[in-house]
Design an enzyme around this catalytic site. Structure first.
Site, PDB file in Angstrom:
ATOM      1  N   HIS A   1      11.755  15.925 -21.698  1.00 53.62           N
ATOM      2  CA  HIS A   1      10.558  16.188 -20.892  1.00 53.62           C
ATOM      3  C   HIS A   1      10.143  14.930 -20.150  1.00 53.62           C
ATOM      4  CE1 HIS A   1       7.768  14.095 -23.635  1.00 53.62           C
ATOM      5  NE2 HIS A   1       8.358  14.724 -24.647  1.00 53.62           N
TER       6      HIS A   1
ATOM      7  N   CYS B   1      11.162  13.502 -29.026  1.00 51.58           N
ATOM      8  CA  CYS B   1      11.879  13.986 -27.849  1.00 51.58           C
ATOM      9  C   CYS B   1      12.498  12.831 -27.083  1.00 51.58           C
ATOM     10  CB  CYS B   1      10.899  14.718 -26.931  1.00 51.58           C
ATOM     11  SG  CYS B   1      10.159  16.189 -27.668  1.00 51.58           S
TER      12      CYS B   1
END
Length: 172
Positions: A128, A140
């Site tokens: 992301h 992430c």
């Protein structure tokens, strides 16, 4: 490894002949991923989905799915929807995919602990947008918006994401 693989290196993600700066989990890389440990899981993963905010950007690829107001990702290890896309309302712990900030305007999902999630092994390992360079994530891998869009336009379902356990990434 091939040029079509997303490979974490000390300088960023190598993909299709380019190296793109990225941020990883605040706790670095782990071979023993646990929910909430703020670490990026080592291993060979696959891209499983592409989600985007249609009110903020155009679909980056034909296979992209729009993020709607009720789209959630369950991160409650005790819930049957753990580490899966779901919809509001959901009483269990979850992440809203439609955020007020731009972090999830574009998301590539991975097969970490999926499709058969093991409770507590971690959820929502996405690619992301980053908050800013060198700002660690909750596990992430995050990028500058333009780099994430570039990746999303070229990646496909099944694209390999390789996170070496030995990578000494500098959150660059």
């Amino acid at each position: 490894m091939s040029p079509q693989d997303l490979v974490l290196t000390p300088r960023g993600i190598r993909f299709l002949g380019r190296v793109l700066p990225c941020s990883i989990g605040k706790s670095g890389i782990t071979t023993a991923k646990r929910e909430g440990d703020k670490a990026t899981p080592a291993g060979e993963h696959r891209i499983t989905g592409l989600w985007y905010r249609p009110d903020r950007l155009a679909a980056p690829a034909p296979w992209a799915r729009p993020i709607g107001p009720g789209d959630l990702w369950c991160d409650d290890p005790g819930h049957p929807a753990y580490n899966r896309h779901t919809h509001a309302p959901l009483a269990a712990s979850h992440e809203c995919l439609r955020r007020s900030d731009p972090l999830y305007d574009l998301i590539l999902t991975t097969d970490w602990n999926w499709p058969e999630a093991i409770a507590g092994w971690g959820s929502a390992i996405f690619l992301h947008q980053w908050r800013r360079p060198r700002h660690g994530t909750e596990g992430c891998i995050a990028f500058a918006r333009q780099h994430l869009i570039w990746i999303a336009r070229r990646a496909a379902p099944g694209t390999r994401l390789i996170v070496p356990a030995r990578a000494q990434h500098s959150l660059s």
